[in-house]
Design a protein around this motif. Structure first.
Motif, short mmCIF file in Angstrom:
data_model
loop_
_atom_site.label_atom_id
_atom_site.label_comp_id
_atom_site.label_asym_id
_atom_site.label_seq_id
_atom_site.Cartn_x
_atom_site.Cartn_y
_atom_site.Cartn_z
N TRP A 253 13.81 33.34 31.79
CA TRP A 253 13.86 34.27 32.97
C TRP A 253 14.93 33.22 34.00
O TRP A 253 14.35 32.17 34.27
CB TRP A 253 12.52 34.49 33.46
N THR A 254 15.65 34.18 34.54
CA THR A 254 16.61 33.29 35.56
C THR A 254 16.12 34.45 36.97
O THR A 254 15.85 35.68 36.58
CB THR A 254 17.90 33.19 35.08
N ALA A 255 16.94 34.13 37.85
CA ALA A 255 17.03 34.92 38.96
C ALA A 255 17.89 36.37 38.35
O ALA A 255 17.66 37.31 39.27
CB ALA A 255 17.93 34.56 40.03
N GLU A 286 4.39 41.33 34.77
CA GLU A 286 3.89 40.05 35.46
C GLU A 286 4.53 38.72 35.66
O GLU A 286 4.45 37.86 34.95
CB GLU A 286 2.43 39.66 34.32
N PRO A 287 5.44 39.08 36.66
CA PRO A 287 6.25 37.95 36.93
C PRO A 287 5.74 36.53 37.12
O PRO A 287 6.55 35.53 36.84
CB PRO A 287 7.04 38.52 38.14
N ARG A 288 4.58 36.33 37.42
CA ARG A 288 4.18 35.16 37.84
C ARG A 288 3.66 34.32 36.32
O ARG A 288 3.69 32.98 36.37
CB ARG A 288 2.48 35.09 38.21
N LEU A 289 3.76 35.05 35.41
CA LEU A 289 3.82 34.40 33.87
C LEU A 289 4.91 33.61 33.43
O LEU A 289 4.73 32.67 32.76
CB LEU A 289 3.18 35.69 32.95
N ARG A 290 6.03 33.95 34.17
CA ARG A 290 7.03 33.58 33.77
C ARG A 290 7.16 31.89 34.14
O ARG A 290 8.02 31.13 33.59
CB ARG A 290 8.42 34.19 34.80
N GLU A 291 6.57 31.41 35.07
CA GLU A 291 6.29 30.01 35.44
C GLU A 291 5.01 29.44 34.58
O GLU A 291 4.95 28.13 35.06
CB GLU A 291 6.08 30.09 37.01
N ARG A 292 4.46 30.16 33.59
CA ARG A 292 3.41 29.58 32.69
C ARG A 292 3.96 29.75 31.25
O ARG A 292 3.69 30.52 30.85
CB ARG A 292 2.20 30.07 33.09
N LEU A 365 -6.81 41.37 32.18
CA LEU A 365 -5.58 40.41 31.98
C LEU A 365 -4.71 40.48 33.08
O LEU A 365 -4.38 39.37 33.77
CB LEU A 365 -4.73 40.73 30.83
N ALA A 366 -4.38 41.48 33.73
CA ALA A 366 -3.55 41.75 35.02
C ALA A 366 -4.26 40.77 36.07
O ALA A 366 -3.64 40.38 36.84
CB ALA A 366 -3.29 43.33 35.18
N VAL A 367 -5.37 41.10 36.52
CA VAL A 367 -6.13 40.29 37.38
C VAL A 367 -6.01 38.90 37.14
O VAL A 367 -5.82 38.13 38.15
CB VAL A 367 -7.61 40.65 37.52
N ALA A 368 -6.25 38.30 35.90
CA ALA A 368 -6.21 37.05 35.76
C ALA A 368 -4.78 36.33 36.01
O ALA A 368 -4.58 35.44 36.30
CB ALA A 368 -6.31 36.68 34.13
N PHE A 369 -3.54 37.25 35.51
CA PHE A 369 -2.43 36.77 35.42
C PHE A 369 -1.90 36.56 37.00
O PHE A 369 -1.16 35.91 37.31
CB PHE A 369 -1.46 37.56 34.75
N SER A 370 -2.37 37.46 37.77
CA SER A 370 -1.93 37.52 39.10
C SER A 370 -2.82 36.50 40.05
O SER A 370 -2.53 36.44 41.34
CB SER A 370 -2.01 38.91 39.57
N ALA A 371 -3.97 36.01 39.53
CA ALA A 371 -4.70 35.38 40.53
C ALA A 371 -4.42 33.82 40.74
O ALA A 371 -3.44 33.26 40.05
CB ALA A 371 -6.09 35.02 39.51
N PRO A 372 -4.74 33.41 41.98
CA PRO A 372 -4.47 31.92 42.16
C PRO A 372 -4.78 31.05 40.95
O PRO A 372 -5.68 31.30 40.12
CB PRO A 372 -5.37 31.54 43.44
#
Length: 728
Positions: A253-255, A286-292, A365-372
């Motif tokens: 993923w990129t910008a 779930e864009p936060r997953l892109r960093e993991r 799963l959605a809650v976990a992926f977006s959690a701190p």
């Protein structure tokens, strides 16, 4: 990891160079602040091959008796810039421009030498990894090139000539530009849209578009659709050259959006494309997953339901029983750690996510992926425990291959285009099939920095090395030609030390070593099982570890959870086999047969035949005692005079005498054919790029040599005898 991989590739493929002048002395001048510890460990090995390496620092003076290689990285010093002035290179703060093209990637670099000589070579690289890759060329055959620029896995190379005014310009008739080939390939791709997804492919890859387009449509149905582009490549070698990865599929993923790259020729099983397409769909919402990246890959595997041919729900339970279950910190940490199996990390995390899905569905799963971060960590720890409630059964045992294994140790050529995962490899296997070969040994490597280091690194990520997808492809290609396969992992020890000297200094370090080795060998056993390999070798020539028989039994039991292949261990020579205390846990006795046949330089053929019988006698006795068949997991003779005196030694300096190697091969067949305990031999070695041994090549490569003819003749006789026996 990449530095270790580059070093392993250098050691495996650059030396010995029979065309290199004897006694070369090369001073590598490093810029301020650069440290390349690999060079210091490398010098002892290089010296044995006639190359003396000295590491110097700017502005240290180097005497005229040394070739000088000066390294620099942007931004370059004023002194290095002045040396570049005569070349068509313009340094920049974060890269450089060469021949009008910008090179700004971390894997980019260029090596330059003046055609007028002077004994000085310049290496400008954007990273130490790129510098090491270019140094390989300087130390090996490629050093005579006027220039060699690299970008990822591709290169542009050729010679310079002196232009009017004294500056250097490229002699276009000598130029070979694979970087431009990639740019041309991308330009010629057609574009088709399916919803918000842009597909890029040539018409020849349309079947891949028709196969995978509907799969991605289903995965994205009813979900948000950010910009996503899918590129299709015809084979793993092309994908490896143009993207830096020969895996069946990759996601980034990129910008500008997501990019999926797919090898349309990937084997249908195990399906390693669908998990990546599923990961693209998951990370679209779930864009936060892109960093993991590890967790993202696990989410794709969970959505697909299978990973490397295994059911996702029981993957964690299997790994836990095998003693190699990753931690949450492993999964959320650096995905490029060289001691971490990506197969096990992704498979375990997919199993945890499956436990979370069973608990609360997609919402959980959605809650976990977006959690701190800390909350995600606690949730994964809980799901990790819950995942262990699933039963995990070992794969069913497969029967031993029928008949005699007429095998070849099939070595990986350290190039993308000649790798296990290349069309050239399939052509090589067809050639071997014509020599009556019916089995191949695939040899992935791991890396240990020292013989007393308990850490073991994976070196399987670069398409220039032994990759998991390469093992998968080579086994599949062999099976398509009627060949069985043995997967035989090896360890490489830094500095060229013999793997049999690996030994720890304390009980704690031994425990740590076996833990690391289990991770390494289970990883490759999973790959072997997914590929359908018939045989798996649990260890190769690890002589100093063999006294730890109970640890080996635990390791072998863990391997049985990963694969149903027949298990063998490769002892160091036939003479070393009686010292192995865990044959009872294995399906066959293995020996890397390099035992001397005679101390007599003038030995007759009859003497050599008797020498084989004498050397192999311990194996016959072991077979009778244990009731197990014997395989020569390796056997070979270098093309050196009196090769029977020291079969293991290809750097002895003895004059070339390829016919002596062939005599030794014929002696093995004459002595052992018909022995009931002898069930196979894997001759060392042929390379996956199919190259013939050159006239000055001192390596074991038997293709194009009398030894290869002797192997083919011996195998044809054995095949004919088998056919005649069945007819009776």
């Amino acid at each position: 990891m990449i530095l270790s991989l580059c070093l392993a590739a250098i050691l495996c493929s650059t030396f010995p160079d029979p065309d290199a002048p004897p006694g070369r002395r090369v001073a590598v001048v490093l810029p301020a602040g650069w440290e390349i510890p690999e060079l210091a460990r490398w010098t002892a090995f290089a010296r044995r091959e006639g190359l003396e390496i000295r590491v110097a620092r700017e502005p240290e003076r180097v005497g005229p008796e040394w070739e000088v290689v000066r390294l620099a990285a942007p931004p370059v010093s004023a002194a290095f810039r002045s040396r570049l002035a005569r070349f068509p290179v313009s340094p920049e703060p974060s890269g450089f421009v060469f021949d009008g093209r910008a090179y700004r990637g971390g894997a980019d670099g260029v090596v330059l030498s003046d055609p007028d000589g002077g004994g000085e070579t310049l290496v400008l690289a954007n990273s130490r990894d790129a510098a090491l890759r270019l140094l390989r060329g300087v130390f090996g055959r490629e050093r005579e090139l006027g220039f060699r620029a690299i970008s990822g896995e591709l290169s542009k190379e050729g010679h310079f000539r002196r232009a009017s005014g004294g500056a250097l310009e490229i002699e276009r008739a000598t130029e070979h530009d694979r970087i431009a080939d990639r740019e041309r390939f991308i330009r010629l791709l057609r574009t088709e849209r399916r919803g918000a997804v842009e597909w890029r492919f040539r018409e020849s890859e349309r079947p891949g578009f028709e196969r995978w387009g509907p799969v991605l449509d289903r995965l994205l149905a009813g979900k948000s659709r950010p910009p996503l582009t899918v590129f299709l490549y015809p084979d793993p070698a092309t994908k490896g050259l143009y993207t830096g990865s020969s895996r069946p599929a990759d996601l980034a993923w990129t910008a500008d959006g997501g990019r999926v790259e797919v090898d349309v020729s990937a084997p249908p099983e195990p399906d390693l494309v669908s998990p990546v397409l599923a990961a693209a769909a998951v990370s679209a919402r779930e864009p936060r997953l892109r960093e993991r990246p590890t967790l993202l890959a696990a989410a794709g595997a969970r959505a697909h339901g299978r990973w490397w041919g295994r059911d996702v729900s029981s993957f964690a339970s299997f790994l836990d029983r095998a003693g190699v279950h990753p931690t949450v910190e492993d999964v959320l940490g650096d995905p490029d750690r060289d001691d971490l199996s990506p197969i096990c990390a992704v498979g375990a995390a997919a199993s945890w996510l499956d436990a979370g899905f069973r608990e609360g569905g997609d919402a959980a799963l959605a809650v976990a992926f977006s959690a701190p971060e800390e909350e995600l960590r606690r949730t994964l720890v809980r799901w990790r425990r819950a995942a262990l409630d699933r039963p995990a059964s070992p794969p069913p045992r497969r029967p031993a291959p029928a008949g005699f294994l007429r095998g070849v140790s099939y070595a990986m050529a350290n190039s993308v285009e000649g790798s296990y995962a290349s069309p050239r490899s399939l052509a090589t296997l067809r050639r071997l099939a014509g020599m009556a070969v019916n089995s191949i040994s695939i040899m992935p490597y791991g890396f240990s920095r020292r013989e007393n280091s308990p850490e073991i690194g994976f070196v399987h990520r670069s398409p220039r090395g032994e990759t998991d997808e390469g093992t998968l492809r080579a086994v599949a290609d062999g099976r398509s030609l009627g060949m069985s396969a043995m997967v035989k992992p090896h360890l490489w020890v830094g500095g060229g030390a013999f793997v049999g000297t690996i030994a720890m200094r304390s009980a704690a370090e031994w425990a740590k070593w076996f833990e690391a080795y289990r991770r390494f060998v289970i990883h490759h056993a999973i790959v072997a099982e997914a590929s359908g390999a018939t045989l798996f070798c649990v260890g190769t020539e690890l002589a100093a570890t063999e006294s730890h028989a109970e640890e080996w039994r635990r390791t072998i039991a863990a391997v049985r959870l990963a694969t149903g292949a027949n298990l063998v261990y490769a002892s160091n020579w036939a003479a070393g086999a009686p010292r192995v205390g865990f044959w009872d846990s294995l399906d066959a006795i293995g020996a890397d047969f390099y035992d001397p046949l005679s101390p007599d330089a003038g030995a007759s053929d009859a003497t050599l035949v008797e020498g084989v019988r004498r050397a192999a006698r311990p194996l016959g006795r072991l077979s009778a005692t244990t009731g197990k068949p014997v395989l020569f997991t390796e056997a070979g003779y270098p093309p050196a005079a009196t090769s029977w005196m020291a079969p293991h030694d290809e750097v002895s300096g003895r004059p070339l005498a390829p016919k002596d190697a062939a005599r030794s091969v014929r002696a093995v067949f004459a002595a052992l054919s018909g022995q009931k305990w002898w069930k196979g031999v894997y001759w060392w070695k042929a390379f996956s790029d199919g190259r013939d041994a050159g006239p000055a090549d001192g390596s074991f490569n038997f293709l194009g040599r009398p030894a290869g003819e002797a192997i083919a003749a011996g195998f044809r006789r054995l095949a004919a005898a088998t056919t005649a026996s069945r007819a009776r």
